[in-house]
Design a protein around this motif. Structure first.
Motif, PDB file in Angstrom:
ATOM      1  N   THR A 110      -3.673  -3.604   6.910  1.00  0.00           N
ATOM      2  CA  THR A 110      -3.751  -3.663   5.606  1.00  0.00           C
ATOM      3  C   THR A 110      -4.576  -5.381   5.493  1.00  0.00           C
TER       4      THR A 110
ATOM      5  N   VAL B  19      -7.790  -0.738   4.215  1.00  0.00           N
ATOM      6  CA  VAL B  19      -6.395  -0.070   4.908  1.00  0.00           C
ATOM      7  C   VAL B  19      -6.380   0.438   5.946  1.00  0.00           C
TER       8      VAL B  19
ATOM      9  N   THR C 168      -0.077   2.603  -3.945  1.00  0.00           N
ATOM     10  CA  THR C 168      -1.396   3.263  -4.445  1.00  0.00           C
ATOM     11  C   THR C 168      -0.864   4.817  -3.288  1.00  0.00           C
TER      12      THR C 168
ATOM     13  N   VAL D 267       1.133  -1.295   0.020  1.00  0.00           N
ATOM     14  CA  VAL D 267      -0.542   0.281   0.519  1.00  0.00           C
ATOM     15  C   VAL D 267       0.853   0.919  -0.162  1.00  0.00           C
TER      16      VAL D 267
END
Length: 96
Positions: free
Chosen positions: A65, A81, A43, A39
């Motif tokens: 997560t 998340v 992201t 993540v």
């Protein structure tokens, strides 16, 4: 010579439901820290974290997560998340 072969090899395959459930369960149980690293690296949440923590380290933390789904045909992951923002008394939940 095999080095001159332009054939593209694809390792992407669809998981059946049992394989998908096993993979999600295993990664969620044993590798949540790795998922959080994904993540952070891949992201928009990771980009936000880097920006917010540039001035004050730890002000924006990915705390957990979890894989919700492995998307068929692409092998993309749908992730839940949890983020802790300094000054807030609760964690925020995002889906990526």
């Amino acid at each position: 010579d095999d080095d001159d072969d332009d054939t593209e090899i694809s390792y992407l395959c669809n998981l059946n439901e049992e394989q998908s459930n096993f993979t999600k369960g295993y990664l969620n149980k044993h590798h949540r820290d790795l998922l959080s690293s994904f993540v952070g690296a891949f992201t928009q949440i990771g980009a936000i974290q880097k920006k917010k923590n540039a001035f004050s380290g730890g002000s924006y933390k990915i705390t957990d997560t979890e894989i919700m789904e492995i998307l068929p045909d692409t092998a993309d992951l749908k992730l839940k998340v949890r983020v802790q923002i300094r000054g807030q008394d609760h964690e925020n939940e995002e889906i990526v």
